[in-house]
Design a protein around this motif. Structure first.
Motif, PDB file in Angstrom:
ATOM      1  N   THR A  28      49.950  36.345  43.169  1.00  0.00           N
ATOM      2  CA  THR A  28      49.917  35.931  41.779  1.00  0.00           C
ATOM      3  C   THR A  28      48.498  36.119  41.242  1.00  0.00           C
ATOM      4  O   THR A  28      47.563  36.338  42.004  1.00  0.00           O
ATOM      5  CB  THR A  28      50.334  34.450  41.625  1.00  0.00           C
ATOM      6  N   LEU A  29      48.355  36.025  39.927  1.00  0.00           N
ATOM      7  CA  LEU A  29      47.066  36.259  39.281  1.00  0.00           C
ATOM      8  C   LEU A  29      46.473  34.943  38.803  1.00  0.00           C
ATOM      9  O   LEU A  29      47.109  34.205  38.045  1.00  0.00           O
ATOM     10  CB  LEU A  29      47.243  37.203  38.086  1.00  0.00           C
ATOM     11  N   ALA A  30      45.257  34.655  39.256  1.00  0.00           N
ATOM     12  CA  ALA A  30      44.558  33.451  38.815  1.00  0.00           C
ATOM     13  C   ALA A  30      44.118  33.614  37.360  1.00  0.00           C
ATOM     14  O   ALA A  30      44.050  34.729  36.839  1.00  0.00           O
ATOM     15  CB  ALA A  30      43.347  33.185  39.710  1.00  0.00           C
ATOM     16  N   GLN A  31      43.810  32.510  36.713  1.00  0.00           N
ATOM     17  CA  GLN A  31      43.451  32.568  35.298  1.00  0.00           C
ATOM     18  C   GLN A  31      42.244  33.461  35.017  1.00  0.00           C
ATOM     19  O   GLN A  31      42.269  34.247  34.061  1.00  0.00           O
ATOM     20  CB  GLN A  31      43.206  31.157  34.752  1.00  0.00           C
ATOM     21  N   PRO A  32      41.157  33.416  35.835  1.00  0.00           N
ATOM     22  CA  PRO A  32      40.042  34.334  35.570  1.00  0.00           C
ATOM     23  C   PRO A  32      40.448  35.802  35.673  1.00  0.00           C
ATOM     24  O   PRO A  32      39.934  36.649  34.937  1.00  0.00           O
ATOM     25  CB  PRO A  32      39.010  33.955  36.647  1.00  0.00           C
ATOM     26  N   SER A  33      41.378  36.097  36.572  1.00  0.00           N
ATOM     27  CA  SER A  33      41.857  37.475  36.705  1.00  0.00           C
ATOM     28  C   SER A  33      42.625  37.896  35.463  1.00  0.00           C
ATOM     29  O   SER A  33      42.451  39.007  34.941  1.00  0.00           O
ATOM     30  CB  SER A  33      42.754  37.610  37.948  1.00  0.00           C
ATOM     31  N   TRP A  34      43.489  37.016  34.984  1.00  0.00           N
ATOM     32  CA  TRP A  34      44.271  37.318  33.782  1.00  0.00           C
ATOM     33  C   TRP A  34      43.359  37.506  32.576  1.00  0.00           C
ATOM     34  O   TRP A  34      43.527  38.429  31.780  1.00  0.00           O
ATOM     35  CB  TRP A  34      45.271  36.191  33.537  1.00  0.00           C
ATOM     36  N   THR A  35      42.367  36.635  32.454  1.00  0.00           N
ATOM     37  CA  THR A  35      41.424  36.723  31.340  1.00  0.00           C
ATOM     38  C   THR A  35      40.654  38.034  31.370  1.00  0.00           C
ATOM     39  O   THR A  35      40.334  38.612  30.325  1.00  0.00           O
ATOM     40  CB  THR A  35      40.443  35.536  31.374  1.00  0.00           C
ATOM     41  N   ALA A  36      40.365  38.536  32.581  1.00  0.00           N
ATOM     42  CA  ALA A  36      39.642  39.795  32.726  1.00  0.00           C
ATOM     43  C   ALA A  36      40.514  41.006  32.429  1.00  0.00           C
ATOM     44  O   ALA A  36      40.013  42.128  32.363  1.00  0.00           O
ATOM     45  CB  ALA A  36      39.067  39.909  34.135  1.00  0.00           C
ATOM     46  N   VAL A  77      23.779  40.827  34.624  1.00  0.00           N
ATOM     47  CA  VAL A  77      23.777  42.240  34.250  1.00  0.00           C
ATOM     48  C   VAL A  77      25.208  42.756  34.130  1.00  0.00           C
ATOM     49  O   VAL A  77      25.572  43.422  33.144  1.00  0.00           O
ATOM     50  CB  VAL A  77      22.989  43.070  35.298  1.00  0.00           C
ATOM     51  N   VAL A  78      26.043  42.438  35.116  1.00  0.00           N
ATOM     52  CA  VAL A  78      27.434  42.896  35.110  1.00  0.00           C
ATOM     53  C   VAL A  78      28.231  42.197  34.013  1.00  0.00           C
ATOM     54  O   VAL A  78      29.060  42.814  33.335  1.00  0.00           O
ATOM     55  CB  VAL A  78      28.071  42.684  36.500  1.00  0.00           C
ATOM     56  N   ASP A  79      27.977  40.896  33.814  1.00  0.00           N
ATOM     57  CA  ASP A  79      28.676  40.169  32.753  1.00  0.00           C
ATOM     58  C   ASP A  79      28.398  40.790  31.383  1.00  0.00           C
ATOM     59  O   ASP A  79      29.301  40.941  30.559  1.00  0.00           O
ATOM     60  CB  ASP A  79      28.237  38.697  32.744  1.00  0.00           C
ATOM     61  N   LYS A  80      27.148  41.136  31.139  1.00  0.00           N
ATOM     62  CA  LYS A  80      26.796  41.748  29.861  1.00  0.00           C
ATOM     63  C   LYS A  80      27.446  43.115  29.719  1.00  0.00           C
ATOM     64  O   LYS A  80      27.991  43.457  28.653  1.00  0.00           O
ATOM     65  CB  LYS A  80      25.279  41.872  29.741  1.00  0.00           C
ATOM     66  N   TYR A  81      27.424  43.894  30.785  1.00  0.00           N
ATOM     67  CA  TYR A  81      27.969  45.250  30.743  1.00  0.00           C
ATOM     68  C   TYR A  81      29.480  45.232  30.495  1.00  0.00           C
ATOM     69  O   TYR A  81      30.002  46.023  29.709  1.00  0.00           O
ATOM     70  CB  TYR A  81      27.645  45.963  32.051  1.00  0.00           C
ATOM     71  N   LEU A  82      30.189  44.341  31.172  1.00  0.00           N
ATOM     72  CA  LEU A  82      31.647  44.268  31.049  1.00  0.00           C
ATOM     73  C   LEU A  82      32.095  43.212  30.045  1.00  0.00           C
ATOM     74  O   LEU A  82      33.304  42.950  29.934  1.00  0.00           O
ATOM     75  CB  LEU A  82      32.279  43.975  32.410  1.00  0.00           C
ATOM     76  N   GLU A  83      31.141  42.619  29.343  1.00  0.00           N
ATOM     77  CA  GLU A  83      31.451  41.561  28.377  1.00  0.00           C
ATOM     78  C   GLU A  83      32.242  40.431  29.045  1.00  0.00           C
ATOM     79  O   GLU A  83      33.235  39.924  28.518  1.00  0.00           O
ATOM     80  CB  GLU A  83      32.221  42.129  27.185  1.00  0.00           C
ATOM     81  N   LYS A  84      31.766  40.056  30.236  1.00  0.00           N
ATOM     82  CA  LYS A  84      32.332  38.950  31.025  1.00  0.00           C
ATOM     83  C   LYS A  84      33.797  39.189  31.384  1.00  0.00           C
ATOM     84  O   LYS A  84      34.583  38.238  31.465  1.00  0.00           O
ATOM     85  CB  LYS A  84      32.162  37.626  30.286  1.00  0.00           C
ATOM     86  N   ARG A  85      34.143  40.428  31.656  1.00  0.00           N
ATOM     87  CA  ARG A  85      35.534  40.740  31.987  1.00  0.00           C
ATOM     88  C   ARG A  85      35.648  41.378  33.374  1.00  0.00           C
ATOM     89  O   ARG A  85      36.334  42.381  33.568  1.00  0.00           O
ATOM     90  CB  ARG A  85      36.142  41.654  30.921  1.00  0.00           C
ATOM     91  N   LEU A  86      34.991  40.778  34.361  1.00  0.00           N
ATOM     92  CA  LEU A  86      35.132  41.210  35.747  1.00  0.00           C
ATOM     93  C   LEU A  86      36.075  40.246  36.451  1.00  0.00           C
ATOM     94  O   LEU A  86      35.833  39.036  36.485  1.00  0.00           O
ATOM     95  CB  LEU A  86      33.784  41.240  36.459  1.00  0.00           C
ATOM     96  N   ASP A  87      37.165  40.788  36.985  1.00  0.00           N
ATOM     97  CA  ASP A  87      38.131  39.977  37.727  1.00  0.00           C
ATOM     98  C   ASP A  87      37.510  39.587  39.073  1.00  0.00           C
ATOM     99  O   ASP A  87      37.267  40.444  39.922  1.00  0.00           O
ATOM    100  CB  ASP A  87      39.411  40.786  37.950  1.00  0.00           C
ATOM    101  N   PRO A  88      37.257  38.305  39.327  1.00  0.00           N
ATOM    102  CA  PRO A  88      36.607  37.905  40.572  1.00  0.00           C
ATOM    103  C   PRO A  88      37.471  38.108  41.807  1.00  0.00           C
ATOM    104  O   PRO A  88      36.968  38.090  42.930  1.00  0.00           O
ATOM    105  CB  PRO A  88      36.299  36.415  40.353  1.00  0.00           C
ATOM    106  N   LYS A  89      38.775  38.295  41.631  1.00  0.00           N
ATOM    107  CA  LYS A  89      39.673  38.567  42.752  1.00  0.00           C
ATOM    108  C   LYS A  89      40.312  39.940  42.633  1.00  0.00           C
ATOM    109  O   LYS A  89      41.340  40.211  43.257  1.00  0.00           O
ATOM    110  CB  LYS A  89      40.765  37.497  42.803  1.00  0.00           C
ATOM    111  N   GLY A  90      39.712  40.817  41.845  1.00  0.00           N
ATOM    112  CA  GLY A  90      40.296  42.125  41.596  1.00  0.00           C
ATOM    113  C   GLY A  90      39.733  43.224  42.472  1.00  0.00           C
ATOM    114  O   GLY A  90      39.073  42.975  43.487  1.00  0.00           O
TER     115      GLY A  90
END
Length: 341
Positions: A281-289, A136-149
């Motif tokens: 530092t920012l992990a790759q999933p965080s940067w992508t988000a 649900v969250v992935d669809k809403y944010l278009e998979k742009r949730l920072d998992p460490k944010g």
């Protein structure tokens, strides 16, 4: 000369470096180097050690906050609705997302709990959140949730009285919580924000019962660390591709000492405080988000994994580290401190 070049940092001999801590919670397996920023600040900077080992954790994944609401209010919400409440979540009301709020609705989960299910415990609620809300969250944010944010997934249910009468309304969404699981106010929709965990310089971050960082507190109470600078990582890395952890580490190793020296207002301010200079530092999933901010901060740690409580601002003459006056580190060639603290 550019700002990031105005501080020279020399590394310890590798034989003197502490063993690399085992990475946790997705931390990268690269070594955290210790540096001696003797030329400008004369204090030990241990980089992202506490971040990499998980001692900095703005979220509490094990203890989901009890966010029960009045079913009738919750049932009228849709994706994009922002909700706020005071201390009692059953008093929640929809608000404009530009106003302070504690929850942003992403949508309803694909299924609800059965009618015969008992009112969920915190553990059960956390399990349902982790199972039902990611799509649900992935669809809403278009998979742009920072998992460490700053933001994490949340799950709202109907209040206990409504639940006992058969109301199974549930909503997945996005929220900010501190290390103790308490929902915090945020302003604006998550999709429009840098999701990085950051606070203005001079902000002190509290210390939880288990030694984890929580949220902003008065610096006069025991806390985990104090922010000295917020670094916009778009400046050194303007391209969309992710800068490696090592590239980020090398850049922050150069810029955090000078920014922190400026924050202290004295070249030996950090050394006189007895605290350690650190950064994340920012992990790759965080940067992508879309996260682009790192912080420099000062803290104390005896083992590189847990925080030692600090009381008072790092710039205060009344600063205490673990209840004691700070002891300035010494090393060959260090200049004497410039006057009393």
């Amino acid at each position: 000369m550019s700002e990031e070049d105005d501080t020279q940092a020399t590394r310890f001999d590798p034989a003197d470096e502490p063993a690399e801590p085992a990475p946790r919670r997705g931390a990268a397996a690269w070594a955290v180097r210790a540096v001696l920023a003797a030329v400008i600040v004369g204090a030990v900077a241990i980089g992202a050690a506490l971040f990499a080992t998980g001692a900095f954790e703005p979220k509490n994944e094990e203890k989901a906050p009890r966010l029960a609401s009045a079913g009738s209010t919750l049932a009228r919400t849709s994706a994009g609705t922002c909700l706020n409440w005071d201390k009692d979540p059953t008093t929640m009301t929809p608000v404009d997302c530009a106003q302070p709020h504690k929850f942003e609705v992403a949508g309803a989960p694909a299924r609800n709990l059965p009618a015969e299910a008992g009112y969920p415990t915190e553990t059960a609620l956390a399990a349902q959140r982790d199972q039902l809300c990611p799509p649900v969250v992935d669809k809403y944010l278009e998979k742009r949730l920072d998992p460490k944010g700053r933001f994490q997934m949340g799950l709202l249910t109907a209040g206990q009285k409504a639940w006992e009468s058969g109301d199974r309304t549930m909503r997945c969404g996005i929220q900010v919580v501190d290390g103790g699981g308490t929902a915090l106010d945020t302003v604006g929709k998550a999709a429009n924000q840098d999701q990085s965990v950051s606070w203005p310089p001079g902000t002190c971050i509290g210390l939880g019962d288990r030694g984890q960082a929580t949220g902003p507190v008065e610096c006069s109470v025991p806390h985990a660390f104090e922010v000295t600078a917020v670094i916009d990582m778009r400046q050194p890395f303007p391209e969309a591709s992710w800068p490696t952890q090592q590239q980020q580490e090398e850049y922050l190793q150069r810029i955090c000492p000078s920014r922190t020296t400026a924050w202290f207002g004295a070249q030996d301010g950090l050394r006189k405080s007895g605290l350690q200079l650190q950064w994340n530092t920012l992990a790759q999933p965080s940067w992508t988000a879309g996260s682009r901010s790192a912080i420099c901060f000062v803290a104390s740690s005896k083992d590189g994994r847990t925080y030692t409580p600090v009381t008072g601002s790092a710039r205060s003459p009344d600063l205490l580290i673990d209840g004691k006056k700070p002891v300035m580190p010494t090393f060959p060639g260090a200049a004497p401190p410039s006057g009393p603290r």
